[in-house]
Scaffold this motif. Sequence first.
Motif, PDB file in Angstrom:
ATOM      1  N   SER A  47       0.824  -1.209   0.000  1.00  0.00           N
ATOM      2  CA  SER A  47       0.000   0.000   0.000  1.00  0.00           C
ATOM      3  C   SER A  47       0.861   1.264   0.000  1.00  0.00           C
ATOM      4  O   SER A  47       2.046   1.236   0.325  1.00  0.00           O
ATOM      5  CB  SER A  47      -0.947  -0.008   1.192  1.00  0.00           C
ATOM      6  N   HIS A  49       1.121   4.084   1.811  1.00  0.00           N
ATOM      7  CA  HIS A  49       1.778   4.593   3.013  1.00  0.00           C
ATOM      8  C   HIS A  49       2.083   3.483   4.013  1.00  0.00           C
ATOM      9  O   HIS A  49       2.240   3.747   5.207  1.00  0.00           O
ATOM     10  CB  HIS A  49       0.904   5.667   3.667  1.00  0.00           C
ATOM     11  N   SER A  53      -1.263   3.660   5.831  1.00  0.00           N
ATOM     12  CA  SER A  53      -2.258   3.790   4.765  1.00  0.00           C
ATOM     13  C   SER A  53      -3.669   3.808   5.330  1.00  0.00           C
ATOM     14  O   SER A  53      -3.978   3.094   6.290  1.00  0.00           O
ATOM     15  CB  SER A  53      -2.133   2.635   3.766  1.00  0.00           C
ATOM     16  N   ASP A 108      -6.543   4.691   0.743  1.00  0.00           N
ATOM     17  CA  ASP A 108      -5.424   4.124  -0.020  1.00  0.00           C
ATOM     18  C   ASP A 108      -5.700   2.665  -0.372  1.00  0.00           C
ATOM     19  O   ASP A 108      -5.163   2.155  -1.357  1.00  0.00           O
ATOM     20  CB  ASP A 108      -4.142   4.193   0.812  1.00  0.00           C
TER      21      ASP A 108
END
Length: 290
Positions: A47, A49, A53, A108
């Motif tokens: 993902s 971040h 995320s 996300d």
Amino acid sequence: MNIQGKLVIIGGAVDKGSFTETDLDKNASNNLNFFEKGILKRLIDESKHKKESRIEIITTASKIPKEIGPEYVKALNFLGATNVDVLYIERREQALDPEVLARLKAADVVMFTGGDQLRLTSILGGTPFDDMLIQKYRNEDFIYAGTSAGAAAASNNMIYQGSSSEALLKGEVKITSGLGLIDGVIIDTHFVQRGRIGRLFQAVVGNPKVLGIGLGEDTGLLITNGKQMEAIGSGLVILVDGREIKDTNLTQIELGEPISINHLVTHVMSKNDTFDLDTFRMTIKSSQYV
């Protein structure tokens, strides 16, 4: 089309979802194979971040969403994800709600749980939510993840009904439109455990252009660029390629009669193997011939 997002499609585990352990910490070493060694851990790692995320768990396919949703939050939290919540969408009008759309816009990752894929498509299909989902997948560093029903609904064509034992009788397998994130494939889940190979055979013989994907439990595919598939998890992925079919009796028989198929090609993938949807070439990661 240059797809920016990723798909993580999972064959499912138990009917209530994939993480229903109530005594999580005490039994973590026994219960987290699906997560730590495989799919949810990989989902977090892929993902945008990572552990930070924004992840939305979507329980639309389930008839017991209030039970399933928090279990996924618990599992993802246990693996270090810090920004996870459940987005409950149980009616079509909710898929038009500005607050719901704002949460999707900020996400996300979306994780669609198991249940009934026809419930999923009938509630979300053709809504602004579905439109935004597709646009985010095509144009952003975004992950659509789905287990069981959530996986089956990801493609343009979707199996929603069909007896495993009678799947090669004409008309036994029912197909409708899915959410439309990926074209050229049709996905079936709980594949090995429920003996569903015949369902894919019938789906593919009716249109050999479509690649059949059968996902075992505790098994998934990570699909990047809309074409590169990598097997993840501990089980098997079965691919059914109908492009080289030489003959069939499909149009000559009545409904309920057995289907004959000559020269249907299958592939079996396990963890880390890859398959290219452009070239239809499979690469075995641990090949004995390397």
